[in-house]
Write a protein that holds these residues in place. Structure first.
Motif, PDB file in Angstrom:
ATOM      1  N   LEU A 165      24.829  96.807  23.655  1.00  0.00           N
ATOM      2  CA  LEU A 165      24.578  97.316  22.301  1.00  0.00           C
ATOM      3  C   LEU A 165      23.178  97.905  22.254  1.00  0.00           C
ATOM      4  O   LEU A 165      22.415  97.672  21.316  1.00  0.00           O
ATOM      5  CB  LEU A 165      24.736  96.198  21.270  1.00  0.00           C
ATOM      6  CG  LEU A 165      26.117  95.534  21.180  1.00  0.00           C
ATOM      7  CD1 LEU A 165      26.084  94.328  20.256  1.00  0.00           C
ATOM      8  CD2 LEU A 165      27.174  96.531  20.719  1.00  0.00           C
ATOM      9  N   ALA A 166      22.840  98.675  23.291  1.00  0.00           N
ATOM     10  CA  ALA A 166      21.463  99.157  23.448  1.00  0.00           C
ATOM     11  C   ALA A 166      21.309 100.657  23.365  1.00  0.00           C
ATOM     12  O   ALA A 166      20.215 101.145  23.103  1.00  0.00           O
ATOM     13  CB  ALA A 166      20.904  98.676  24.801  1.00  0.00           C
ATOM     14  N   SER A 167      22.364 101.433  23.615  1.00  0.00           N
ATOM     15  CA  SER A 167      22.187 102.880  23.819  1.00  0.00           C
ATOM     16  C   SER A 167      22.950 103.753  22.844  1.00  0.00           C
ATOM     17  O   SER A 167      23.138 104.948  23.082  1.00  0.00           O
ATOM     18  CB  SER A 167      22.566 103.243  25.262  1.00  0.00           C
ATOM     19  OG  SER A 167      21.745 102.543  26.169  1.00  0.00           O
ATOM     20  N   ASN A 168      23.456 103.152  21.762  1.00  0.00           N
ATOM     21  CA  ASN A 168      24.087 103.922  20.671  1.00  0.00           C
ATOM     22  C   ASN A 168      25.289 104.731  21.151  1.00  0.00           C
ATOM     23  O   ASN A 168      25.457 105.904  20.795  1.00  0.00           O
ATOM     24  CB  ASN A 168      23.060 104.825  19.989  1.00  0.00           C
ATOM     25  CG  ASN A 168      21.822 104.065  19.569  1.00  0.00           C
ATOM     26  OD1 ASN A 168      21.858 102.858  19.366  1.00  0.00           O
ATOM     27  ND2 ASN A 168      20.708 104.769  19.437  1.00  0.00           N
ATOM     28  N   GLU A 169      26.113 104.077  21.956  1.00  0.00           N
ATOM     29  CA  GLU A 169      27.327 104.715  22.471  1.00  0.00           C
ATOM     30  C   GLU A 169      28.510 104.396  21.570  1.00  0.00           C
ATOM     31  O   GLU A 169      28.509 103.396  20.855  1.00  0.00           O
ATOM     32  CB  GLU A 169      27.592 104.229  23.907  1.00  0.00           C
ATOM     33  CG  GLU A 169      26.506 104.665  24.874  1.00  0.00           C
ATOM     34  CD  GLU A 169      26.158 103.630  25.926  1.00  0.00           C
ATOM     35  OE1 GLU A 169      25.683 104.019  26.999  1.00  0.00           O
ATOM     36  OE2 GLU A 169      26.327 102.424  25.651  1.00  0.00           O
ATOM     37  N   ASN A 170      29.540 105.237  21.609  1.00  0.00           N
ATOM     38  CA  ASN A 170      30.711 105.071  20.751  1.00  0.00           C
ATOM     39  C   ASN A 170      31.620 103.985  21.326  1.00  0.00           C
ATOM     40  O   ASN A 170      32.142 104.136  22.424  1.00  0.00           O
ATOM     41  CB  ASN A 170      31.465 106.400  20.664  1.00  0.00           C
ATOM     42  CG  ASN A 170      32.607 106.355  19.659  1.00  0.00           C
ATOM     43  OD1 ASN A 170      33.108 105.295  19.292  1.00  0.00           O
ATOM     44  ND2 ASN A 170      33.039 107.528  19.210  1.00  0.00           N
ATOM     45  N   PRO A 171      31.839 102.880  20.613  1.00  0.00           N
ATOM     46  CA  PRO A 171      32.684 101.799  21.142  1.00  0.00           C
ATOM     47  C   PRO A 171      34.144 102.185  21.286  1.00  0.00           C
ATOM     48  O   PRO A 171      34.883 101.513  22.017  1.00  0.00           O
ATOM     49  CB  PRO A 171      32.498 100.672  20.121  1.00  0.00           C
ATOM     50  CG  PRO A 171      32.116 101.362  18.854  1.00  0.00           C
ATOM     51  CD  PRO A 171      31.299 102.561  19.279  1.00  0.00           C
ATOM     52  N   LEU A 172      34.577 103.255  20.620  1.00  0.00           N
ATOM     53  CA  LEU A 172      35.965 103.717  20.783  1.00  0.00           C
ATOM     54  C   LEU A 172      36.153 104.481  22.081  1.00  0.00           C
ATOM     55  O   LEU A 172      37.282 104.721  22.504  1.00  0.00           O
ATOM     56  CB  LEU A 172      36.367 104.617  19.609  1.00  0.00           C
ATOM     57  CG  LEU A 172      36.717 103.955  18.282  1.00  0.00           C
ATOM     58  CD1 LEU A 172      37.197 105.002  17.290  1.00  0.00           C
ATOM     59  CD2 LEU A 172      37.780 102.872  18.459  1.00  0.00           C
ATOM     60  N   THR A 202      23.074 105.858  10.823  1.00  0.00           N
ATOM     61  CA  THR A 202      23.447 106.171  12.196  1.00  0.00           C
ATOM     62  C   THR A 202      24.478 105.169  12.704  1.00  0.00           C
ATOM     63  O   THR A 202      25.119 104.471  11.913  1.00  0.00           O
ATOM     64  CB  THR A 202      22.206 106.119  13.103  1.00  0.00           C
ATOM     65  OG1 THR A 202      21.699 104.763  13.099  1.00  0.00           O
ATOM     66  CG2 THR A 202      21.103 107.053  12.609  1.00  0.00           C
ATOM     67  N   ASN A 203      24.611 105.088  14.029  1.00  0.00           N
ATOM     68  CA  ASN A 203      25.490 104.087  14.638  1.00  0.00           C
ATOM     69  C   ASN A 203      24.676 102.948  15.247  1.00  0.00           C
ATOM     70  O   ASN A 203      25.062 102.353  16.249  1.00  0.00           O
ATOM     71  CB  ASN A 203      26.406 104.723  15.687  1.00  0.00           C
ATOM     72  CG  ASN A 203      25.633 105.253  16.881  1.00  0.00           C
ATOM     73  OD1 ASN A 203      24.430 105.506  16.805  1.00  0.00           O
ATOM     74  ND2 ASN A 203      26.319 105.425  18.001  1.00  0.00           N
ATOM     75  N   PHE A 204      23.532 102.654  14.649  1.00  0.00           N
ATOM     76  CA  PHE A 204      22.725 101.510  15.073  1.00  0.00           C
ATOM     77  C   PHE A 204      21.961 100.965  13.870  1.00  0.00           C
ATOM     78  O   PHE A 204      21.806 101.636  12.852  1.00  0.00           O
ATOM     79  CB  PHE A 204      21.756 101.888  16.200  1.00  0.00           C
ATOM     80  CG  PHE A 204      20.737 102.934  15.829  1.00  0.00           C
ATOM     81  CD1 PHE A 204      19.565 102.599  15.157  1.00  0.00           C
ATOM     82  CD2 PHE A 204      20.942 104.278  16.151  1.00  0.00           C
ATOM     83  CE1 PHE A 204      18.618 103.572  14.815  1.00  0.00           C
ATOM     84  CE2 PHE A 204      20.012 105.253  15.814  1.00  0.00           C
ATOM     85  CZ  PHE A 204      18.844 104.885  15.143  1.00  0.00           C
ATOM     86  N   ILE A 232      13.696  95.539  16.795  1.00  0.00           N
ATOM     87  CA  ILE A 232      14.705  95.632  17.839  1.00  0.00           C
ATOM     88  C   ILE A 232      15.906  96.403  17.278  1.00  0.00           C
ATOM     89  O   ILE A 232      16.190  96.338  16.076  1.00  0.00           O
ATOM     90  CB  ILE A 232      15.109  94.222  18.329  1.00  0.00           C
ATOM     91  CG1 ILE A 232      15.838  94.296  19.669  1.00  0.00           C
ATOM     92  CG2 ILE A 232      15.915  93.465  17.299  1.00  0.00           C
ATOM     93  CD1 ILE A 232      15.907  92.945  20.382  1.00  0.00           C
ATOM     94  N   ARG A 233      16.578  97.141  18.154  1.00  0.00           N
ATOM     95  CA  ARG A 233      17.683  98.007  17.718  1.00  0.00           C
ATOM     96  C   ARG A 233      18.992  97.514  18.322  1.00  0.00           C
ATOM     97  O   ARG A 233      19.061  97.212  19.507  1.00  0.00           O
ATOM     98  CB  ARG A 233      17.406  99.438  18.196  1.00  0.00           C
ATOM     99  CG  ARG A 233      18.342 100.502  17.627  1.00  0.00           C
ATOM    100  CD  ARG A 233      18.051 101.845  18.290  1.00  0.00           C
ATOM    101  NE  ARG A 233      18.503 101.856  19.675  1.00  0.00           N
ATOM    102  CZ  ARG A 233      18.186 102.786  20.568  1.00  0.00           C
ATOM    103  NH1 ARG A 233      17.398 103.781  20.236  1.00  0.00           N
ATOM    104  NH2 ARG A 233      18.645 102.713  21.806  1.00  0.00           N
ATOM    105  N   VAL A 234      20.027  97.458  17.472  1.00  0.00           N
ATOM    106  CA  VAL A 234      21.353  97.051  17.933  1.00  0.00           C
ATOM    107  C   VAL A 234      22.359  98.138  17.572  1.00  0.00           C
ATOM    108  O   VAL A 234      22.407  98.613  16.437  1.00  0.00           O
ATOM    109  CB  VAL A 234      21.772  95.680  17.333  1.00  0.00           C
ATOM    110  CG1 VAL A 234      21.702  95.689  15.811  1.00  0.00           C
ATOM    111  CG2 VAL A 234      23.177  95.300  17.798  1.00  0.00           C
ATOM    112  N   THR A 235      23.146  98.547  18.562  1.00  0.00           N
ATOM    113  CA  THR A 235      24.202  99.541  18.342  1.00  0.00           C
ATOM    114  C   THR A 235      25.361  98.904  17.588  1.00  0.00           C
ATOM    115  O   THR A 235      25.677  97.727  17.775  1.00  0.00           O
ATOM    116  CB  THR A 235      24.720 100.071  19.693  1.00  0.00           C
ATOM    117  OG1 THR A 235      23.629 100.657  20.403  1.00  0.00           O
ATOM    118  CG2 THR A 235      25.814 101.115  19.502  1.00  0.00           C
ATOM    119  N   THR A 236      26.023  99.667  16.715  1.00  0.00           N
ATOM    120  CA  THR A 236      27.231  99.169  16.064  1.00  0.00           C
ATOM    121  C   THR A 236      28.383  99.253  17.063  1.00  0.00           C
ATOM    122  O   THR A 236      28.943 100.324  17.290  1.00  0.00           O
ATOM    123  CB  THR A 236      27.566  99.991  14.800  1.00  0.00           C
ATOM    124  OG1 THR A 236      27.542 101.383  15.123  1.00  0.00           O
ATOM    125  CG2 THR A 236      26.570  99.743  13.714  1.00  0.00           C
ATOM    126  N   GLY A 237      28.709  98.138  17.654  1.00  0.00           N
ATOM    127  CA  GLY A 237      29.803  98.087  18.617  1.00  0.00           C
ATOM    128  C   GLY A 237      31.131  97.854  17.931  1.00  0.00           C
ATOM    129  O   GLY A 237      31.249  97.948  16.703  1.00  0.00           O
TER     130      GLY A 237
END
Length: 366
Positions: free
Chosen positions: A38-45, A306-308, A343-348
């Motif tokens: 959950l670190a790089s703002n990638e699309n969980p889909l 955003t997605n984070f 700290i930043r967390v991506t929306t997984g």
């Protein structure tokens, strides 16, 4: 025989990406499936199914060089955004466009003005060129300071860079603030607006590239296929500007900078409206879940578009990130941005987000 490189490189601190899943699995002696990134703002889909199908159908053409002009993808983008094909440049990720913009516009003695914290690539590129970077701090609520960006421009300024929404904070400036920036920055300065996360917003919340180009000649708008389109591994981004700006950027980019599978996948992803809508809907749902659960645990969050989500830690961000990493959860501390407790967390996906909170609760009880 001694080795010499340009002296400016002594001041360059390379970009440090989030740790890959495989590396963490090796370090912790865990299975890849046990790691949550959950670190790089990638699309969980993941990528668009249409993109995957198109790529699979074209694997046997890899012996050929890609289309250097990226003609058909440019046509698709021109149609989508109602622009001329000569207003568009496609790149190896939007970060490449930042790099070649700086290389083509900055020399030693020039400066680039940008909000801070902000995306770090403009600073790295400016350092490579031996140019100065003038950081304009965000306001107390972590929003970009438009008045500060404007007043920060001097006769040595060649570029003003703003990411909107901003990374790594997640805040967003409304259209009237962007219009102020576009109209009050001197015309000879290149304004770069990085919109990597704009698809996570409702369309009425941002200014279209077409409208931006009507407001200002010397401007470059950046977008990407890495985030909501789920094609981060293919490295493909794009930009909109006036033909004369596009021409100069084209002189600096390397030949065949966008690989053939990236072009094919991006064209298919643009057509997959269902995947885009599902990605946005999942992000809205899970961002709310993360924000509410952080608030329930008394963590203060920064408003995100955003997605984070970036939040205030109860200890140094690096320490919390390491403690979570020991549980197989990869997050992004912001110490490199001068923010030691953020700290930043991506929306997984929901399962990964639940694992994040389970690990966070274990730390609290230990």
């Amino acid at each position: 025989m001694s080795y010499h490189a340009r002296s400016a490189l002594e001041n360059v601190k390379p970009y440090i990406p989030g740790k890959p899943i495989e590396e963490v699995a090796r370090e912790l002696n865990l299975e890849v499936s046990e790691i949550v990134k959950l670190a790089s703002n990638e699309n969980p889909l993941g990528p668009s199914p249409l993109a995957l199908k198109a790529i699979e159908q074209n694997l046997n053409s890899l012996n050929y060089y890609p289309d250097d002009l990226v003609y058909y993808l440019k046509q698709d983008l021109a149609s989508k955004y109602q622009l001329d094909i000569h207003n568009i440049i496609v790149s190896n990720g939007s970060a490449e466009l930042i790099m070649i913009s700086v290389i083509s516009h900055l020399e030693k003695g020039d400066n680039l003005v940008m909000g801070w914290p902000g995306f770090v690539i403009p600073k790295i590129a400016s350092d490579i060129m031996g140019a100065e970077v003038k950081f304009i701090p965000t306001d107390q609520d972590y929003y970009q300071n438009v008045d500060g960006l404007i007043s920060g421009v001097d006769d040595k300024t060649k570029i003003v860079y703003i990411d909107n929404p901003t990374n790594p904070l997640g805040t967003f400036l409304p259209p009237h603030k962007i219009k102020q920036l576009l109209t009050e920055i001197p015309g000879e300065v290149l304004v770069i607006i990085d919109q990597a996360y704009y698809e996570y917003l409702d369309p009425h919340q941002f200014i279209s590239p077409q409208e931006i180009l009507k407001l200002r000649n010397n401007v470059l708008i950046l977008q990407t296929f890495s985030k909501i389109y789920g094609l981060a591994g293919l490295r493909i981004g794009y930009g909109f500007s006036r033909p004369e700006v596009i021409t100069n950027l084209g002189k600096v980019r390397i030949p065949f900078n966008v690989n053939s599978l990236a072009q094919i996948g991006a064209r298919a992803a643009l057509k997959d409206v269902d995947h885009l809508n599902q990605s946005r809907s999942l992000n809205d749902q899970e961002r709310k879940y993360i924000e509410e659960n952080l608030a329930n645990r008394n963590y203060k969050t920064i408003p995100s578009f955003t997605n984070f989500i970036t939040f205030q830690c109860k200890m140094e961000g690096v320490k919390l990130a390491q403690k979570l990493l020991d549980h197989g959860i990869i997050l992004r501390p912001l110490h490199a941005y001068g923010q030691s407790t953020l700290i930043r967390v991506t929306t997984g996906n929901h399962s990964d987000n639940q694992k994040f909170f389970a690990a966070l609760d274990k730390l609290k009880s230990s």
